[in-house]
Write a protein that holds these residues in place. Sequence first.
Motif, PDB file in Angstrom:
ATOM      1  N   TYR A   1      86.596   4.502 -18.425  1.00 12.74           N
ATOM      2  CA  TYR A   1      86.558   3.034 -18.375  1.00 12.74           C
ATOM      3  C   TYR A   1      85.682   2.449 -19.481  1.00 12.74           C
ATOM      4  O   TYR A   1      85.696   1.243 -19.709  1.00 12.74           O
TER       5      TYR A   1
ATOM      6  N   SER B   1      94.722  -2.339 -21.899  1.00 16.63           N
ATOM      7  CA  SER B   1      93.755  -2.265 -20.801  1.00 16.63           C
ATOM      8  C   SER B   1      94.518  -2.099 -19.489  1.00 16.63           C
ATOM      9  O   SER B   1      95.387  -2.899 -19.160  1.00 16.63           O
ATOM     10  N   SER B   2      94.200  -1.040 -18.772  1.00 12.26           N
ATOM     11  CA  SER B   2      94.953  -0.710 -17.569  1.00 12.26           C
ATOM     12  C   SER B   2      94.028  -0.706 -16.364  1.00 12.26           C
ATOM     13  O   SER B   2      92.847  -0.362 -16.476  1.00 12.26           O
ATOM     14  N   LEU B   3      94.581  -1.078 -15.204  1.00 17.52           N
ATOM     15  CA  LEU B   3      93.782  -1.030 -13.986  1.00 17.52           C
ATOM     16  C   LEU B   3      93.264   0.383 -13.760  1.00 17.52           C
ATOM     17  O   LEU B   3      92.105   0.585 -13.408  1.00 17.52           O
ATOM     18  N   ASP B   4      94.135   1.370 -13.976  1.00 18.50           N
ATOM     19  CA  ASP B   4      93.730   2.772 -13.844  1.00 18.50           C
ATOM     20  C   ASP B   4      93.576   3.361 -15.238  1.00 18.50           C
ATOM     21  O   ASP B   4      94.552   3.767 -15.863  1.00 18.50           O
TER      22      ASP B   4
ATOM     23  N   GLN C   1      95.860   5.761 -18.516  1.00 12.71           N
ATOM     24  CA  GLN C   1      95.966   4.536 -19.302  1.00 12.71           C
ATOM     25  C   GLN C   1      97.376   4.372 -19.866  1.00 12.71           C
ATOM     26  O   GLN C   1      97.999   5.327 -20.323  1.00 12.71           O
TER      27      GLN C   1
ATOM     28  N   HIS D   1      85.853   3.711  -6.381  1.00 14.61           N
ATOM     29  CA  HIS D   1      86.665   2.756  -7.143  1.00 14.61           C
ATOM     30  C   HIS D   1      87.718   3.460  -7.996  1.00 14.61           C
ATOM     31  O   HIS D   1      88.775   2.891  -8.299  1.00 14.61           O
TER      32      HIS D   1
ATOM     33  N   LYS E   1      91.593   2.140  -7.787  1.00 10.60           N
ATOM     34  CA  LYS E   1      92.330   1.700  -8.972  1.00 10.60           C
ATOM     35  C   LYS E   1      93.573   2.555  -9.201  1.00 10.60           C
ATOM     36  O   LYS E   1      94.643   2.048  -9.549  1.00 10.60           O
TER      37      LYS E   1
ATOM     38  N   LYS F   1      96.230   1.626  -6.510  1.00 13.43           N
ATOM     39  CA  LYS F   1      96.889   0.351  -6.775  1.00 13.43           C
ATOM     40  C   LYS F   1      97.855   0.475  -7.957  1.00 13.43           C
ATOM     41  O   LYS F   1      98.955  -0.082  -7.929  1.00 13.43           O
ATOM     42  N   ALA F   2      97.447   1.192  -8.988  1.00 12.47           N
ATOM     43  CA  ALA F   2      98.332   1.351 -10.152  1.00 12.47           C
ATOM     44  C   ALA F   2      99.554   2.194  -9.796  1.00 12.47           C
ATOM     45  O   ALA F   2     100.681   1.877 -10.189  1.00 12.47           O
TER      46      ALA F   2
END
Length: 367
Positions: A38, A190-193, A197, A338, A342, A345-346
Amino acid sequence: MSTVDVELLDNEVDVDLRSTVRSFLTERCDPTEVVKAYDGDRSLTQVLWKGLAVELGLAGLLIPETYGGAGASAREAAVVLEELGRAAAPVPFLTSSVVAASVLLAGPTEAGADLLAGLASGERTAALTVPLSTAAFSAAASSGVSASSTTVRSVAGALEADTLLVPVATPDGIEIRALSAEQATITPVSSLDMTRQLADVTVDPAAGEVMVAAENGADAVSAGLLAGAALMASEQVGAAQWCLTTTVEYLKVRRQFGRIVGGYQALKHRLADLYTGVEGAGAAARYAAGALAIGSAEEAEIATHVAAAYCGDLAVTAAEEAVQLHGGIGMTWEHPAHLYLKRAKADQIAYGLPGAHRDRLGAMVDI
């Protein structure tokens, strides 16, 4: 609808494989290193993937021995993905060893066979150039890029791949062409996970070498995406198992107002509900992998829709419960909860939304 006899419990091979992969990840995939993705540090991915692909020989797990692979089935790949999900491991096993390999195996040309051998040895890594959200049954899965449409958004695995498999629309059907990463413009997004990426990929379709001929290309893309959806369910189960186990262990020692927090009835009920959900997801994912391994096309598709619809939502629920039940510490950057939220969700939108899989399933079984 046909029925197949699928074994849901681990056999001796599964136990040994699971133990080997788990030991490897415990030693080399520390969450404190994973979280650095991240901050833009992707060094763990390269080191970890080399170990899994070459040292453990997992890159060619699904590739037949005639191409230099291990000749294993989706069942063994599901075991590996469960462990990768449990560790939130940032490696391209799903995108290269499952999706890209399954595309090529649907009908490789001579060049495609050479690429399969490279993937099997771990010397090469490939990615299918379609958006991560593409489902096997969607129109986009078979449309392919054209000369006037050469940028594909949100591609998974492109940053780790040295070879891009590009579905190209031709008058005779969909050809699968391979381009080296140097022949494409790969722009990270930019990716949530960030442990998987995404990237936008711009390619010149005419530059590629044909890996799968036009008459087999559409089926090849569908086969790759179906395998991705079926086996991602196992990765989601692994993540959910980590969330449940870690949360239970935490609530067994965390004290508040002089009592062990896990002793409260309300929390016991929440964990019991989560346990039944995770066990159900595990059965659905293993059945999907087993049906895929046996080779029953109709049963594999039905089982995949069930697993994708159920496991995607369940993984998110498990991750949300883990964050909430860890209280304040679960909200911190230092705690790995987290990472799982993440990724869950992704992955929920990868290879088809759960709702889309339910719609497709309903149409197939007349409900």
